[in-house]
Scaffold this active site. Sequence first.
Site, PDB file in Angstrom:
ATOM      1  N   ASP A   7      -2.790  14.836  -3.054  1.00 62.37           N
ATOM      2  CA  ASP A   7      -1.844  13.756  -2.794  1.00 62.37           C
ATOM      3  C   ASP A   7      -0.931  13.628  -4.010  1.00 62.37           C
ATOM      4  O   ASP A   7      -1.281  14.057  -5.116  1.00 62.37           O
ATOM      5  CB  ASP A   7      -2.622  12.458  -2.552  1.00 62.37           C
ATOM      6  N   GLU A   9       1.513  10.509  -4.870  1.00 60.32           N
ATOM      7  CA  GLU A   9       1.596   9.167  -5.451  1.00 60.32           C
ATOM      8  C   GLU A   9       0.195   8.594  -5.666  1.00 60.32           C
ATOM      9  O   GLU A   9      -0.653   8.640  -4.790  1.00 60.32           O
ATOM     10  CB  GLU A   9       2.413   8.247  -4.546  1.00 60.32           C
ATOM     11  N   GLU A  15       3.045   5.044  -8.020  1.00 65.47           N
ATOM     12  CA  GLU A  15       3.530   4.728  -6.681  1.00 65.47           C
ATOM     13  C   GLU A  15       5.012   4.347  -6.746  1.00 65.47           C
ATOM     14  O   GLU A  15       5.401   3.395  -7.427  1.00 65.47           O
ATOM     15  CB  GLU A  15       2.729   3.570  -6.083  1.00 65.47           C
ATOM     16  N   ARG A  46       8.991  -1.395   5.614  1.00 65.54           N
ATOM     17  CA  ARG A  46       9.766  -1.221   4.374  1.00 65.54           C
ATOM     18  C   ARG A  46      11.260  -1.130   4.669  1.00 65.54           C
ATOM     19  O   ARG A  46      12.082  -1.736   3.971  1.00 65.54           O
ATOM     20  CB  ARG A  46       9.311   0.052   3.660  1.00 65.54           C
ATOM     21  N   SER A  90       2.275  15.184   0.615  1.00 63.20           N
ATOM     22  CA  SER A  90       2.602  13.775   0.435  1.00 63.20           C
ATOM     23  C   SER A  90       3.313  13.220   1.664  1.00 63.20           C
ATOM     24  O   SER A  90       4.029  13.941   2.359  1.00 63.20           O
ATOM     25  CB  SER A  90       3.505  13.605  -0.800  1.00 63.20           C
ATOM     26  N   ASP A  91       3.133  11.931   1.908  1.00 61.94           N
ATOM     27  CA  ASP A  91       3.893  11.255   2.952  1.00 61.94           C
ATOM     28  C   ASP A  91       5.219  10.717   2.425  1.00 61.94           C
ATOM     29  O   ASP A  91       5.928  10.010   3.141  1.00 61.94           O
ATOM     30  CB  ASP A  91       3.067  10.108   3.557  1.00 61.94           C
ATOM     31  N   LYS A 133      -1.124  15.300   6.516  1.00 56.80           N
ATOM     32  CA  LYS A 133      -2.081  15.819   5.539  1.00 56.80           C
ATOM     33  C   LYS A 133      -3.243  16.539   6.241  1.00 56.80           C
ATOM     34  O   LYS A 133      -3.586  17.680   5.896  1.00 56.80           O
ATOM     35  CB  LYS A 133      -2.589  14.699   4.635  1.00 56.80           C
ATOM     36  N   ASP A 152      -6.104   9.218  -2.895  1.00 51.26           N
ATOM     37  CA  ASP A 152      -6.522   7.889  -3.327  1.00 51.26           C
ATOM     38  C   ASP A 152      -6.451   6.834  -2.233  1.00 51.26           C
ATOM     39  O   ASP A 152      -6.911   5.719  -2.425  1.00 51.26           O
ATOM     40  CB  ASP A 152      -5.655   7.428  -4.510  1.00 51.26           C
ATOM     41  N   ASN A 155      -4.690   7.213   3.999  1.00 54.29           N
ATOM     42  CA  ASN A 155      -4.094   8.357   4.698  1.00 54.29           C
ATOM     43  C   ASN A 155      -4.496   9.701   4.084  1.00 54.29           C
ATOM     44  O   ASN A 155      -4.054  10.749   4.566  1.00 54.29           O
ATOM     45  CB  ASN A 155      -2.565   8.221   4.773  1.00 54.29           C
TER      46      ASN A 155
END
Length: 201
Positions: A7, A9, A15, A46, A90-91, A133, A152, A155
């Site tokens: 991952d 972030e 982040e 967001r 990563s997303d 992922k 972490d 997801n």
Amino acid sequence: MYVTCLDMEGVLVPEIWIAFAEASGIPELKRTTRDEPDYNKLMNWRLGILKEHGLGLKEIQETIATIDPLPGAKEFLDELRDNGQVIVISDTFTQFAKPLMEKLGMPTLFCNELIVAPDGEITGFRMRCDQSKLTTVKALQSCGFDTIAVGDSHNDLGMIRASKDGFLFRSTDAIIAENPDLQAFEEFDDLLAAIKGALAE
């Protein structure tokens, strides 16, 4: 043959949305996948906040330009890449990640794309694939690779559990408590030792 899937972030860099929340003075934007498992729901929420405040890609990129990798992350990644293949999954979005990848020595990155209007408003996002992922890890396995995964957040759990070995890194107390069978680490040296141990199996 192994591929280590990391991952981005929270594992290699801070982040992005938390940094932007602090820079913009919008505390609601501190919510991440550690808090909300449904990524589509989180991103749409967001984007609604950005629109409400008249903020776009330019403002977020200005914050990203001030972000450095976590202390020790580049050294960890350099040594890990010396020991085998590594993919950062990563997303996040290419429009966010590129300057951070440059600071990490340009590792291979699989992520997603923002849809941006000519005026810089972020109008949507395009995910590379569903459950990106987990889907990526399964695709690598279908090509004959064993995977080791590190993350972490909620997801990341799919790819961690689908891999031959998987670890939590600097996760939350709640996620660690919910997954007591997963090894959890706080320091890069300890994580690197665990991955090397898995590579040697």
